[in-house]
Design an enzyme around this catalytic site. Sequence first.
Site, PDB file in Angstrom:
ATOM      1  N   LYS A 134     176.415  17.290  13.443  1.00  0.00           N
ATOM      2  CA  LYS A 134     175.640  16.607  14.487  1.00  0.00           C
ATOM      3  C   LYS A 134     174.158  16.703  14.156  1.00  0.00           C
ATOM      4  O   LYS A 134     173.678  17.759  13.756  1.00  0.00           O
ATOM      5  CB  LYS A 134     175.924  17.208  15.867  1.00  0.00           C
ATOM      6  CG  LYS A 134     175.132  16.529  17.006  1.00  0.00           C
ATOM      7  CD  LYS A 134     175.652  16.912  18.377  1.00  0.00           C
ATOM      8  CE  LYS A 134     175.150  18.247  18.883  1.00  0.00           C
ATOM      9  NZ  LYS A 134     173.667  18.297  19.074  1.00  0.00           N
ATOM     10  N   GLU A 181     171.603  13.851  26.235  1.00  0.00           N
ATOM     11  CA  GLU A 181     171.173  15.046  26.970  1.00  0.00           C
ATOM     12  C   GLU A 181     170.031  14.762  27.927  1.00  0.00           C
ATOM     13  O   GLU A 181     169.011  14.196  27.552  1.00  0.00           O
ATOM     14  CB  GLU A 181     170.750  16.151  25.986  1.00  0.00           C
ATOM     15  CG  GLU A 181     170.350  17.439  26.701  1.00  0.00           C
ATOM     16  CD  GLU A 181     170.214  18.645  25.778  1.00  0.00           C
ATOM     17  OE1 GLU A 181     169.800  19.702  26.289  1.00  0.00           O
ATOM     18  OE2 GLU A 181     170.514  18.534  24.575  1.00  0.00           O
ATOM     19  N   GLU A 200     170.101  15.455  15.567  1.00  0.00           N
ATOM     20  CA  GLU A 200     169.283  14.954  16.672  1.00  0.00           C
ATOM     21  C   GLU A 200     168.379  13.832  16.195  1.00  0.00           C
ATOM     22  O   GLU A 200     167.766  13.934  15.131  1.00  0.00           O
ATOM     23  CB  GLU A 200     168.409  16.080  17.237  1.00  0.00           C
ATOM     24  CG  GLU A 200     169.196  17.184  17.927  1.00  0.00           C
ATOM     25  CD  GLU A 200     168.282  18.258  18.537  1.00  0.00           C
ATOM     26  OE1 GLU A 200     167.049  18.064  18.541  1.00  0.00           O
ATOM     27  OE2 GLU A 200     168.816  19.285  18.991  1.00  0.00           O
ATOM     28  N   ASP A 229     173.417  24.707  17.704  1.00  0.00           N
ATOM     29  CA  ASP A 229     172.273  25.537  17.317  1.00  0.00           C
ATOM     30  C   ASP A 229     171.763  26.316  18.528  1.00  0.00           C
ATOM     31  O   ASP A 229     170.867  27.140  18.411  1.00  0.00           O
ATOM     32  CB  ASP A 229     171.166  24.713  16.642  1.00  0.00           C
ATOM     33  CG  ASP A 229     170.666  23.565  17.498  1.00  0.00           C
ATOM     34  OD1 ASP A 229     171.092  23.449  18.664  1.00  0.00           O
ATOM     35  OD2 ASP A 229     169.853  22.764  16.995  1.00  0.00           O
ATOM     36  N   SER A 230     172.402  26.094  19.694  1.00  0.00           N
ATOM     37  CA  SER A 230     172.166  26.928  20.881  1.00  0.00           C
ATOM     38  C   SER A 230     172.572  28.381  20.610  1.00  0.00           C
ATOM     39  O   SER A 230     172.218  29.280  21.368  1.00  0.00           O
ATOM     40  CB  SER A 230     172.945  26.384  22.081  1.00  0.00           C
ATOM     41  OG  SER A 230     174.250  25.989  21.697  1.00  0.00           O
ATOM     42  N   ASP A 236     176.148  21.694  14.430  1.00  0.00           N
ATOM     43  CA  ASP A 236     174.760  21.213  14.439  1.00  0.00           C
ATOM     44  C   ASP A 236     174.092  21.476  13.092  1.00  0.00           C
ATOM     45  O   ASP A 236     174.160  22.601  12.572  1.00  0.00           O
ATOM     46  CB  ASP A 236     173.941  21.957  15.514  1.00  0.00           C
ATOM     47  CG  ASP A 236     173.978  21.259  16.863  1.00  0.00           C
ATOM     48  OD1 ASP A 236     174.222  20.036  16.899  1.00  0.00           O
ATOM     49  OD2 ASP A 236     173.761  21.939  17.880  1.00  0.00           O
TER      50      ASP A 236
END
Length: 271
Positions: A120, A189, A122, A51-52, A90
Site C-alpha cells: 500500500k 482516510e 499513500e 506503518d501505524s 504499507d
Amino acid sequence: MSVHSQVKRVTTHTLREMKQKGEKIAMLTSYDFSMARIVDEAGVDVILVGDSASNVMAGHETTLPITLDQMIYHASSVVRAVKRALVVVDLPFGAYQGNSKEALTSSIRIMKESGAHAVKLEGGIEIKESVERILSAGIPVMGHLGLTPQSIYKFGTYTVRAKEDEEAGHLMHDAKILDEIGCFGIVLEKIPAHLTEKVSKSIDVPTIGIGAGAGADGQVLVVHDLLGITNEFNPRFLRRYANLYDDIKGAVAHYVSDVRSKDFPNESEQY
C-alpha cells in the site's frame, strides 16, 4: 497451499467480487504473529501491516520513523499466522516517494522477504509512476487517499481532508487515476462521508474507509484502538469493541499481588 485445504484464501479478485455483490469488506491492522492469528480466525478479509506499527508498537509520535526492515519484520510475523486473509503491507515513508525505482525495489523486498500479498502506498497522481512500476512487476498495489499520515508535516494537522470543493475534486481525480492504472483497492482516510460515497460509486475497485463514513465498500481500524489497548486516542470514527487496557492492567496487577503475597505459585502449580 494444497487444493485440499479447508480455508479459501481472500484474493484481490475476491474483494472486487465483494464490491460487485454489495458485500462489505472488513479490514484490520496486525503487526505480530499472535494477534494476526486471532484476527484471521475471526474472519477479517484483509489484514493491513500498517506503518501505524511506528505508533502502537514502537511508541513514535508519527508513522515516519519506521524503516523498511522493520516493516518486513512485522509483515513476516503476520504472514506466518494467516491462513485466510489478504495481507497488505504499507511501504514506509522514504521507501517510494519521488523515486519509482526505489519504490519497486522496496516492494520486491517486502514480497520476497515477508511473503505478503500486496503493498500500500499513500498519494495520488504524484506516485503514479511508482504504482505503475510496481504493478509492472506483478505486485498488487492498494492506494491511500485523503488524510495521508506520512505527509503530516506537509499538512501540519490530522484534521479531516477534502472538505473544500477543490481538494475534493483532486481526490476524485486521484481515485480515478489509481483505479485506471490498476490498483486493486483504495483506502480513504478522514474525508466527508458524502465524498466517500461519490468516489466509491465512480470507480470499479473497492474503497476502504477509516473515518470516512458508511459509503465505502469496506472499513479499516487499527486493532489496538478497536480492542481498547490504546486508551488515549479517541477520534469520532473509532468504535471500541473491548477495553483491554484495563483488563490487561488488572490481570497484571493481580499477578504482582499474588507473587508478593506468596499465593503464586501454589502447590498444584509446581513440580
